[in-house]
Design a protein around this motif. Structure first.
Motif, PDB file in Angstrom:
ATOM      1  N   LEU A 134       0.827  -1.208   0.000  1.00 43.18           N
ATOM      2  CA  LEU A 134       0.000   0.000   0.000  1.00 43.18           C
ATOM      3  C   LEU A 134       0.861   1.257   0.000  1.00 43.18           C
ATOM      4  N   TRP A 137       1.934   1.897  -3.458  1.00 41.86           N
ATOM      5  CA  TRP A 137       0.892   1.865  -4.489  1.00 41.86           C
ATOM      6  C   TRP A 137       0.876   3.130  -5.338  1.00 41.86           C
ATOM      7  N   SER A 147      -5.366   5.204  -3.171  1.00 42.41           N
ATOM      8  CA  SER A 147      -5.687   3.783  -3.073  1.00 42.41           C
ATOM      9  C   SER A 147      -6.783   3.551  -2.053  1.00 42.41           C
ATOM     10  N   GLY A 149      -6.909   1.841   0.609  1.00 40.92           N
ATOM     11  CA  GLY A 149      -6.163   1.157   1.645  1.00 40.92           C
ATOM     12  C   GLY A 149      -7.013   0.756   2.821  1.00 40.92           C
TER      13      GLY A 149
END
Length: 493
Positions: A134, A137, A147, A149
């Motif tokens: 993450l 990302w 994202s 997440g």
């Protein structure tokens, strides 16, 4: 990994026969299928380079899983590599939650290997890899928007719950298979002991069964030991010992045999744990036959309750088999031995004579011995003196003949010797020695007595059977008595 699993297989992709291996095979295929199905969804909207990297990470994951399945081993390096590749999948896919389609099958597949502690560590490594993915990302081309997440991290508790459930099912599978392996070992031992003919075979089968039980119970270790002034002396070891034990285990104290009452007794396993390299709990199982003998049984973390009864059953079955063999041998010996003198009896002598006569090339002779004036001693001094006289006569006969000759008491004061492989003159000389040793006075209750012996010798001739040889020796013996007793006569046709 479940100990004792049969690793033989013609092809690695074939469906195994064992339950645990079937489950691993199924979870492995499901993990591969999940990776195949997840790849199109993750690569569809990605940049070409990103899609290529997703394909590479997925392929490497498949190789990691294949390596784990083929080797039947979950190494820490493999877990770390898998976590890094799952993290790479999170960083490369859009949305990153797509990687969960790989992470969850990976948890199920990994749960059927190694220990629960390692399974928790593996799940933690996957979570760490996902967090790292993450963090990277946004740096991947094409991932311009933030994202998701929170959605990914929200699945972390579910991952641990999935791991716990999968591990519980795996533990149940391991326990069931291990129980089946122990039962099989005990069944095979019982079947084998039914046909065991000697003590060596019983010991060998019992040791083989104990090894199988320890193999089926991970971490279980056992040592058959007896008391020693410096501690205990190991006789045989089975299970998870790292190497050869010393001749004497110092610092190990066995319980008093009376305190055990044939039940397992907990003992201080500190010195034994030091030998295995890990602490554990230990019990002493008393050996049913071996005096002051114990089977010390333990495991690194705890005493395996399933293994102790199995090892006790092995001790009990093998001990009963040893007792049966000893009893059978004793009965056989009694049936073939004269109870008073310990010499072979008439049945044993007749069988040996018939075997010798059945061989056309065999060369043998029979010396028929009849004591002179035995009835006089028996009447004058009593039956106790007569019995002692017969025992002394038997002892002297046994010392006078060769080891390969068979000396027997046929009944009353009649004895016979089967002489094998000697020339006729040598047999006559042997018969003369018998007369010489038997004429020496014998101490019996009531004083010294003296008897002589009339010996008749018959040599086996071609075409004669066993009965004829005995008859000829008997005729020669009566000829010796008629000639004045205490002498040898040889039968002549």
């Amino acid at each position: 990994m479940a100990a004792g699993t049969d690793r033989r297989r013609t092809r690695w992709w074939s469906r195994p026969a064992q339950l645990v291996e079937q489950t691993r095979w199924l979870f492995f295929l499901l993990a591969l299928l999940s990776a195949v199905l997840t790849f199109p969804a993750s690569a569809r909207s990605a940049e070409p380079v990103t899609a290529l990297l997703v394909a590479l990470a997925t392929g490497l994951l498949a190789l990691v899983w294949a390596h784990r399945y083929v080797t039947r081993h979950a190494a820490l390096a493999t877990d770390l590599t898998e976590a890094l590749l799952v993290g790479a999948a999170v960083a490369l896919t859009a949305p990153p939650t797509t990687a969960l389609g790989i992470a969850f099958p990976a948890l199920w597949f990994r749960a059927v290997y190694a220990t629960t502690r390692r399974a928790v560590l593996h799940c933690t490594l996957l979570v760490g890899g996902m967090v790292g993915g993450l963090a990277l990302w946004g740096a991947v081309p094409g991932h311009g928007s933030p994202s998701r997440g929170a959605e990914l991290l929200g699945c972390v508790p579910l991952m641990y719950a999935t791991m716990a459930g999968a591990r519980h099912l795996a533990s149940a599978l391991f326990a069931r298979e291990q129980g089946q392996l122990r039962d099989t070992a005990l069944t095979e031992l019982g079947r084998g002991l039914l046909s065991a003919a000697d003590r060596e075979e019983v010991v060998e089968r019992a040791l083989r069964a104990a090894v199988a039980v320890c193999d089926a119970t991970p971490g279980l270790a056992g040592v058959l030991a007896v008391a020693d002034p410096g501690g205990v002396k190991p006789l045989n070891t089975v299970g998870a010992w790292p190497g050869r034990l010393p001749e004497v285990l110092t610092g190990v104290r066995l319980p008093e045999r009376g305190d055990a009452d044939d039940r397992p007794v907990r003992v201080d396993g500190g010195p034994l744990g030091a030998l295995t390299g890990r602490d554990g709990e230990w019990v002493a199982v008393p050996h049913p036959v071996l005096e002051d003998g114990w089977m010390l049984v333990g495991a690194p973390d705890r005493v395996a309750a399933e293994g102790i009864p199995a090892l006790r059953s092995i001790l009990t079955q093998s001990s009963l088999a040893l007792r049966n063999i000893d009893a059978h041998r004793a009965l056989t010996e009694q049936a073939r031995t004269d109870a008073l003198t310990g010499l072979a009896n008439r049945t044993t002598f007749t069988e040996a004579l018939e075997r010798a006569a059945a061989d056309p090339a065999a060369r043998f002779s029979v010396a028929f011995v009849d004591l002179d004036d035995f009835k006089v001693v028996n009447d004058a001094h009593g039956h106790a003196a007569g019995d002692e006289l017969l025992r002394q006569v038997a002892h002297r006969l046994r010392l006078a003949v060769r080891e390969e000759d068979l000396c027997a008491r046929l009944g009353g004061d009649e004895f016979a010797v089967l002489v094998r492989g000697l020339a006729d003159p040598a047999v006559t000389d042997l018969a003369g020695r018998l007369v010489e040793v038997l004429v020496v006075p014998v101490e019996v209750p009531g004083g010294a007595v003296r008897v002589g012996a009339s010996v008749g010798v018959a040599h086996h001739r071609p075409g004669e059977d066993a009965e004829q040889v005995v008859q000829h020796a008997d005729v020669a013996m009566y000829a010796a008595k008629a000639a004045g007793k205490n002498r040898v006569r040889v039968f002549t046709p």
